[in-house]
Structures are given as structure tokens and as C-alpha cells.
Design a protein around this motif. Sequence first.
Motif, PDB file in Angstrom:
ATOM      1  N   GLU A 195      -2.438  15.054  -2.299  1.00  0.00           N
ATOM      2  CA  GLU A 195      -1.264  14.204  -2.456  1.00  0.00           C
ATOM      3  C   GLU A 195      -1.670  12.731  -2.605  1.00  0.00           C
ATOM      4  OE1 GLU A 195       1.790  15.099   0.441  1.00  0.00           O
ATOM      5  OE2 GLU A 195       2.722  13.141   0.081  1.00  0.00           O
ATOM      6  N   LEU A 196      -2.630  12.336  -1.774  1.00  0.00           N
ATOM      7  CA  LEU A 196      -3.073  10.935  -1.804  1.00  0.00           C
ATOM      8  C   LEU A 196      -3.763  10.588  -3.131  1.00  0.00           C
ATOM      9  CD1 LEU A 196      -2.894   8.689   0.324  1.00  0.00           C
ATOM     10  CD2 LEU A 196      -5.250   9.245   0.990  1.00  0.00           C
ATOM     11  N   VAL A 197      -4.563  11.544  -3.624  1.00  0.00           N
ATOM     12  CA  VAL A 197      -5.250  11.347  -4.897  1.00  0.00           C
ATOM     13  C   VAL A 197      -4.222  11.179  -6.017  1.00  0.00           C
ATOM     14  CG1 VAL A 197      -6.488  12.691  -6.647  1.00  0.00           C
ATOM     15  CG2 VAL A 197      -7.470  12.424  -4.380  1.00  0.00           C
ATOM     16  N   GLU A 198      -3.180  12.023  -5.983  1.00  0.00           N
ATOM     17  CA  GLU A 198      -2.191  11.966  -7.061  1.00  0.00           C
ATOM     18  C   GLU A 198      -1.317  10.719  -6.976  1.00  0.00           C
ATOM     19  OE1 GLU A 198      -0.731  15.985  -7.077  1.00  0.00           O
ATOM     20  OE2 GLU A 198      -2.437  16.599  -8.334  1.00  0.00           O
ATOM     21  N   GLU A 199      -0.905  10.373  -5.771  1.00  0.00           N
ATOM     22  CA  GLU A 199      -0.090   9.160  -5.607  1.00  0.00           C
ATOM     23  C   GLU A 199      -0.810   7.920  -6.120  1.00  0.00           C
ATOM     24  OE1 GLU A 199       2.160  10.360  -1.448  1.00  0.00           O
ATOM     25  OE2 GLU A 199       0.659   8.754  -1.428  1.00  0.00           O
ATOM     26  N   ASN A 200      -2.133   7.915  -5.928  1.00  0.00           N
ATOM     27  CA  ASN A 200      -2.877   6.705  -6.270  1.00  0.00           C
ATOM     28  C   ASN A 200      -3.626   6.810  -7.582  1.00  0.00           C
ATOM     29  OD1 ASN A 200      -2.656   4.730  -3.885  1.00  0.00           O
ATOM     30  ND2 ASN A 200      -2.942   6.730  -2.935  1.00  0.00           N
ATOM     31  N   ASP A 201      -3.455   7.967  -8.246  1.00  0.00           N
ATOM     32  CA  ASP A 201      -4.025   8.138  -9.570  1.00  0.00           C
ATOM     33  C   ASP A 201      -5.541   7.872  -9.588  1.00  0.00           C
ATOM     34  OD1 ASP A 201      -3.914   8.748 -12.225  1.00  0.00           O
ATOM     35  OD2 ASP A 201      -3.487   6.677 -12.861  1.00  0.00           O
ATOM     36  N   GLY A 255     -12.833   7.800  -6.423  1.00  0.00           N
ATOM     37  CA  GLY A 255     -12.326   8.967  -5.704  1.00  0.00           C
ATOM     38  C   GLY A 255     -12.039   8.710  -4.249  1.00  0.00           C
ATOM     39  N   LEU A 256     -11.489   9.755  -3.614  1.00  0.00           N
ATOM     40  CA  LEU A 256     -11.221   9.713  -2.184  1.00  0.00           C
ATOM     41  C   LEU A 256     -12.035  10.800  -1.505  1.00  0.00           C
ATOM     42  CD1 LEU A 256      -7.329   9.221  -2.141  1.00  0.00           C
ATOM     43  CD2 LEU A 256      -9.138   7.475  -2.107  1.00  0.00           C
ATOM     44  N   HIS A 257     -12.357  10.554  -0.230  1.00  0.00           N
ATOM     45  CA  HIS A 257     -13.216  11.465   0.516  1.00  0.00           C
ATOM     46  C   HIS A 257     -12.646  11.689   1.904  1.00  0.00           C
ATOM     47  CE1 HIS A 257     -16.425  12.227   3.455  1.00  0.00           C
ATOM     48  NE2 HIS A 257     -17.067  12.852   2.488  1.00  0.00           N
ATOM     49  N   CYS A 258     -12.815  12.899   2.420  1.00  0.00           N
ATOM     50  CA  CYS A 258     -12.594  13.105   3.851  1.00  0.00           C
ATOM     51  C   CYS A 258     -13.582  14.152   4.348  1.00  0.00           C
ATOM     52  CB  CYS A 258     -11.152  13.516   4.157  1.00  0.00           C
ATOM     53  SG  CYS A 258     -10.789  15.234   3.825  1.00  0.00           S
ATOM     54  N   HIS A 259     -13.846  14.127   5.630  1.00  0.00           N
ATOM     55  CA  HIS A 259     -14.747  15.105   6.257  1.00  0.00           C
ATOM     56  C   HIS A 259     -14.184  15.333   7.648  1.00  0.00           C
ATOM     57  CE1 HIS A 259     -18.358  17.137   7.608  1.00  0.00           C
ATOM     58  NE2 HIS A 259     -18.548  16.249   8.552  1.00  0.00           N
ATOM     59  N   ILE A 260     -13.710  16.554   7.906  1.00  0.00           N
ATOM     60  CA  ILE A 260     -12.933  16.743   9.144  1.00  0.00           C
ATOM     61  C   ILE A 260     -13.792  17.077  10.343  1.00  0.00           C
ATOM     62  CG2 ILE A 260     -10.787  17.313   7.958  1.00  0.00           C
ATOM     63  CD1 ILE A 260     -11.395  20.285   8.473  1.00  0.00           C
ATOM     64  N   GLY A 261     -15.067  17.430  10.118  1.00  0.00           N
ATOM     65  CA  GLY A 261     -15.927  17.733  11.258  1.00  0.00           C
ATOM     66  C   GLY A 261     -16.981  18.739  10.866  1.00  0.00           C
ATOM     67  N   SER A 262     -17.766  19.154  11.867  1.00  0.00           N
ATOM     68  CA  SER A 262     -18.860  20.074  11.603  1.00  0.00           C
ATOM     69  C   SER A 262     -18.701  21.318  12.460  1.00  0.00           C
ATOM     70  CB  SER A 262     -20.182  19.374  11.928  1.00  0.00           C
ATOM     71  OG  SER A 262     -21.261  20.060  11.367  1.00  0.00           O
ATOM     72  N   GLN A 263     -19.310  22.440  11.996  1.00  0.00           N
ATOM     73  CA  GLN A 263     -19.220  23.721  12.700  1.00  0.00           C
ATOM     74  C   GLN A 263     -17.738  24.108  12.882  1.00  0.00           C
ATOM     75  OE1 GLN A 263     -21.368  25.853  12.907  1.00  0.00           O
ATOM     76  NE2 GLN A 263     -21.198  27.166  14.661  1.00  0.00           N
ATOM     77  N   VAL A 264     -16.985  23.970  11.780  1.00  0.00           N
ATOM     78  CA  VAL A 264     -15.555  24.294  11.779  1.00  0.00           C
ATOM     79  C   VAL A 264     -15.387  25.705  11.210  1.00  0.00           C
ATOM     80  CG1 VAL A 264     -13.302  23.632  10.837  1.00  0.00           C
ATOM     81  CG2 VAL A 264     -14.986  21.859  11.384  1.00  0.00           C
ATOM     82  N   PHE A 265     -14.538  26.512  11.846  1.00  0.00           N
ATOM     83  CA  PHE A 265     -14.268  27.861  11.340  1.00  0.00           C
ATOM     84  C   PHE A 265     -12.851  28.025  10.813  1.00  0.00           C
ATOM     85  CE2 PHE A 265     -17.690  28.681  14.478  1.00  0.00           C
ATOM     86  CZ  PHE A 265     -18.624  29.199  13.595  1.00  0.00           C
ATOM     87  N   ALA A 266     -11.940  27.165  11.271  1.00  0.00           N
ATOM     88  CA  ALA A 266     -10.524  27.379  10.970  1.00  0.00           C
ATOM     89  C   ALA A 266     -10.188  27.009   9.526  1.00  0.00           C
ATOM     90  CB  ALA A 266      -9.670  26.571  11.932  1.00  0.00           C
ATOM     91  N   ASP A 311      -3.794   1.944   6.906  1.00  0.00           N
ATOM     92  CA  ASP A 311      -5.070   1.318   6.521  1.00  0.00           C
ATOM     93  C   ASP A 311      -5.623   1.918   5.224  1.00  0.00           C
ATOM     94  OD1 ASP A 311      -5.208  -0.524   8.515  1.00  0.00           O
ATOM     95  OD2 ASP A 311      -6.644   0.588   9.766  1.00  0.00           O
ATOM     96  N   ALA A 312      -5.527   3.243   5.094  1.00  0.00           N
ATOM     97  CA  ALA A 312      -6.073   3.896   3.899  1.00  0.00           C
ATOM     98  C   ALA A 312      -5.391   3.339   2.656  1.00  0.00           C
ATOM     99  CB  ALA A 312      -5.896   5.413   3.993  1.00  0.00           C
ATOM    100  N   GLN A 313      -4.059   3.229   2.702  1.00  0.00           N
ATOM    101  CA  GLN A 313      -3.327   2.729   1.539  1.00  0.00           C
ATOM    102  C   GLN A 313      -3.678   1.271   1.252  1.00  0.00           C
ATOM    103  OE1 GLN A 313      -1.451   4.948  -0.420  1.00  0.00           O
ATOM    104  NE2 GLN A 313      -1.903   3.221  -1.756  1.00  0.00           N
ATOM    105  N   ARG A 314      -3.791   0.474   2.320  1.00  0.00           N
ATOM    106  CA  ARG A 314      -4.155  -0.944   2.118  1.00  0.00           C
ATOM    107  C   ARG A 314      -5.538  -1.061   1.470  1.00  0.00           C
ATOM    108  NH1 ARG A 314      -0.783  -1.700   6.488  1.00  0.00           N
ATOM    109  NH2 ARG A 314      -2.227  -0.923   8.047  1.00  0.00           N
TER     110      ARG A 314
END
Length: 426
Positions: free
Chosen positions: A229-235, A205-216, A187-190
Motif C-alpha cells: 500500500e505504501l509503495v503504491e501511495e507513493n509511486d 524503493g521501500l524496505h522493511c524487515h520484521i525480524g529473524s527466526q520468524v515462522f508465522a 515519520d516514514a511519510q515525512r
Amino acid sequence: MADLGVLPEHLAPLSATVDGVGELLVGGLAVSELAGRFGTPLFIYDEGHLRSRMREAVSGFGRGQVIYASKAFPTIAMARIVDEERLWWDAASLGEMKAGLLGGVRPSRMVLHGNNKSMEELRSAVEVGVGRVVVDSFDEIDRLERLAGDAIYVWLRVTPGIEAHTHAYVRTGQQDSKFGFNLANGDAQRAITRMKTSSRFVLSGLHCHIGSQVFALDSFRDAVAIMVELVEENDVEELCIGGGFGVGYLRDELVPSLGDWTHWLRETFDAHGIDPERTFVEPGRAIAAAAAVTVYTVGVIKTIPGVRTYVAVDGGMSDNPRPVLYGSGYEAYVPSRLFAAHDTTVALVGKHCESGDVLVREACLPSDLRVGELVMTPVTGAYGWAMGSNYNKLPRPAVVGVHQGQARLMVRRETVDDLFRLELGL
Ligand SMILES: *Cc1c(COP(=O)(O)O)cnc(C)c1O
């Protein structure tokens, strides 16, 4: 280092000091005086603390941009500070956008989020000219294409398939998510292809947010690797890695500072050779949480021999729903007696008609605690006032900002009359 008595330094606002008799001062003002002047429950924000965290994030992140995730504490007063400290403002509704605008944030430094933005929200965003609209679904692409006007600068939100180690309710980067475009199923690529070929959009640009109160660190490292990788593939030009840096709420919870987090992210981006000026982060909690304490008045102390002691205060789940929502832990202190031993375990509860209305299940407080004394919970600056409610028709607390001996109301206390302003049928 200042002696804060029983209050651990990492849970205290930066300007906290304790005077000779054990009274806590924030921003140079005694907490008991503030409670007397503004009433309780009361949120006290250390404005210097907010600014320090913002500066730490900005300097740690180098030439990248820091966006404050406004939902943690979305007020006009906060927006003004964010603007003065040259951060961007992230909004997820018309209301959060308006708070930013009223606080003087330039629209070009605003980012509009949301998994179900209304036509009205999208239209306003385009009319005022928000810097980036973060597109979250194919339905939203359809909606945006129906809007008149110039090409819209968008980021595309990707769910990279990362299971961040945090509470399930605030985990957002996994495959099974209501947010963003799924990477694994294509879906992201489409969506990227569709936006690049439509004249309505500039996919900046591209965005992601993996969650909140994350320590790892691993979770963030994996997210950066996938997204670069996705940013570079899609320029595409820009990459925002979201927020979610965890904070310590408990005595023994020592965590990296926001400056450490952003510096580490900077290095992670650099290792991928990505231009720093193209990168963005979006902290909310890590800026606002430890800047504030909530002060309550003890109204009832009920000891059930052999069972437990309940200490009931004049607020509860309506000013801090996090314990009920996520089972979150807090500590409690008597702000005018920080040199007294806090060695008796009690349940600190609110005044709502729910047995779940518990602020701190096992709070350590002085054994001679009395009705009428103040109790405070530190680290309530994020997702407290913001997530509050009027449950049981309780007016919302006042919010006061303090700095160098000055106090100013950021939000006045709600009155009982305010609670009826929407009601008809008198
Ligand atoms: C909530 C949120 C943030 C901020 O999360 P914190 O845990 O407060 O740092 C950042 N970005 C997005 C898209 C969010 O939804």
C-alpha cells in the motif's frame, strides 16, 4: 533416502552420508578426518548445500531478486559463491561491504544497511557505487546530503508496526524499534516526501524487515500488505520485504524450506498485483544455517552424582554465542558413531570462565562417551562464526568448505600470536 543413523535429515547438511560403521561424511569427506587435518573446534560448510539453498530461493522467488544477508556468515569465500549464484549482497558495515567486494560481488548488486552508518561508511558506499543505500534515520539523510557526487539510489526502511513472533532481541518491525522510520507516527511519510523532493536522492524503493527466526506466515502477510500500500501511495518502484525465515535447530523442529518460503512470498506479492521484477527478499539464516556443523573435541567429562554430567569441549560461547544470547537450543551428536544410541542426557558446555557457557543444556549423547572423542552441533552455519569472539583470549576456529571429496580452508584458524596483533606496549 540415506540412513544417517541418529542424525535427523533436516539437521544435516545436504551432502551428509553415513558409512557402514556410523561415521558421518560431509561433502564426501569423513568428519573425523577433517577434524584430524584442520583441528577442532572446526566449522565444516557443505558448499553444495549453500548453493542449493541459494538456487531454491532464486527459483522460488521467480523474477524477483534475492539478496543474501551477509551478516549470517560474512566471508570472502561466501561472497564468491553468492556472486556465482547471482544473488545480491547485503552489508551493514564497511567490513561486510569489503568482504563482498573482495569476493567479487559487483557494487551495483550490493545493499548497504545499518541504523547508524558512519560518514566513512556512507562515503565509501557512494564512492564504490553500491546499488542501494537503505536510509534508516533523519540524521542519515542529513549526512548523505553532505556527500558530493551524483544522486544516490536509496531505499527507505520502514518499521511497519508488526510484532513478529520471535525472540525480542531479533524482532525489528515493531513500533518501538531502533530501526527505520516509524510508519504510525508519520515519520516514514515525512522521510519519503523529503527524499522525493531532494535532488540528492533517487528514492527507488521501500524496505522493511520484521525480524529473524520468524515462522508465522501471518507476520509476513501483514508486512507485505502494509508495504504494498505504501509503495503504491507513493509511486515508488521497488519493494524489499527483508529476511527472517526461520530454520529448525532441533530434532522435532520441522519447518518450511526456503524454496517454500520464497514461493509463498511470490504468490503473496502476485496476489497484490505487484510487478515481480520490482520485489526483493533478504534471507541470511535460511541460506547458511544448516549448511554447517561445528566439531569439537571432548576434554573433560564430570559426573556429579544425583545432579548432572558435564561434558566440556574445546570451544563454547566464543564460537557459538546464540545459546547465551537468546537461550537458543541445539542438538549434539558423536559424528563417528551415528549408529550408537544417543540416550544419555548431559550438559554440553564450553571452556569459558562462565557458568552460562552452555552449548546444549540437555544434550543426548552415548552413555559410553569418552574423553578425546568428537562431538558436533549441527545447524551452526549462521550467526555462529560471524558472532564469535575472542573471549578468554581464545583463537577463533578454522572454517573449512567441503564439496565432492575436496576440502578447502575458507578461514584459517587464528593463532595465539594473531590475538596480539593490535596490542602495543611490549
Ligand atoms: C539480519 C537481516 C536480514 C536477514 O535475517 P535472517 O533472519 O538471517 O534471514 C535481512 N535483512 C536485514 C535488514 C537484516 O538486518
